[in-house]
Design a protein around this motif. Structure first.
Motif: not given
Length: 279
Positions: A259-279
């Motif tokens: 329920h921590n918004r900072g953690v949820q935002a970190a997860i989103t950023r990590a996933e976005t960065a990983a997808r950008q790297t893959d592409s």
């Protein structure tokens, strides 16, 4: 166990906790077999320590390498009394959905299977000498492994390996234990938290749980556990009560992170960065 004259087989001995454990064990009179991937770095430490220290090249992903290193250590010192299975790596701070499969599996290969291979390679001599096996674990054996799942999976597995060994080796007069260690001021921890997503998760947890202890304090905890043939040791001091209440603390920790918004935002950023790297 009096370490004076005993032979310690230490993996991941080139730097960090492994190197400091070797230094302090040697100061207590132990002889140390320094095991790692880079012989030149290990040799610098062996030269620093002098008599009673020797370097052996082995990658813990190779059972053959480890058997050869164990055989060479036995030939050099006459046997092995203590195994310190310490070699480990940190994974990239990605989610299970975005981490490269090879990166996930390589972390488990090193951090869990590497410890199993280390034990298997050196165990015959330890059995003969009624010695001790110390597996270097982590608070991640029971902490939530968000953005570090392969590391947490590995350390949970190391915990179970240590528990099984403790029972299986008892009839032979051999003891085994695990060190539940918090964050240590080493390159491994510093590199892991250099990633902004990992740092965000760290900020979501009370600071007492993420404050780094010195590598010397961690090495002393490891050696004291060996001398006591302890089934478990923890450091720093706050780890022990959390272990005792783990059924409660783990569920609370999961809920806080969920329920921590900072953690949820970190997860989103990590996933976005990983997808950008893959592409």
């Amino acid at each position: 166990m009096d370490l004076d004259g005993k032979v310690l087989f230490i993996t991941g001995a080139a730097r960090g906790l492994g190197a400091e454990t070797a230094r302090r064990a040697h100061a207590r009179g132990a002889r140390v077999a320094l095991v790692g991937r880079t012989l030149a770095t290990l040799q610098v430490l062996a030269d620093e320590l002098g008599s009673g220290a020797a370097a052996f090249e082995a990658d813990v992903t190779s059972a053959e390498n480890l058997r050869r290193a164990a055989d060479d250590a036995i030939a050099t010192f006459g046997g092995i009394d203590v195994i310190v299975a310490n070699a480990g790596i940190a994974p990239p701070s990605h989610t299970v959905a975005t981490i490269a499969p090879d990166a996930f599996e390589h972390t488990v290969e090193v951090d869990l299977l590497g410890q199993w291979r280390t034990v298997r390679a050196a165990l015959p001599s330890v059995l003969e000498r009624r010695g001790h096996v110390l597996l270097v674990g982590s608070i991640y054996a029971f902490f939530n492994g968000v953005l570090a799942a392969p590391y947490a999976v590995s350390k949970a597995g190391v915990e179970q390996l240590a528990r099984a060994l403790r029972v299986e080796l008892a009839p032979h007069g051999v003891t085994a234990g695990i060190a539940y260690l918090g964050f240590i001021d080493t390159d491994l921890a510093n590199d892991a938290f250099a990633d902004e997503a990992a740092a965000a998760v760290r900020r979501a947890v009370p600071g007492i749980f993420t404050k780094e202890m010195t590598v010397g304090a961690a090495a002393d905890a490891v050696l004291d556990a060996i001398e006591r043939r302890a089934a478990r040791v923890s450091a720093p001091g706050w780890v022990r009560p959390l272990l005792a209440m783990r059924s409660l603390t783990t569920s609370v920790m999961d809920d806080v992170l969920l329920h921590n918004r900072g953690v949820q935002a970190a997860i989103t950023r990590a996933e976005t960065a990983a997808r950008q790297t893959d592409s």
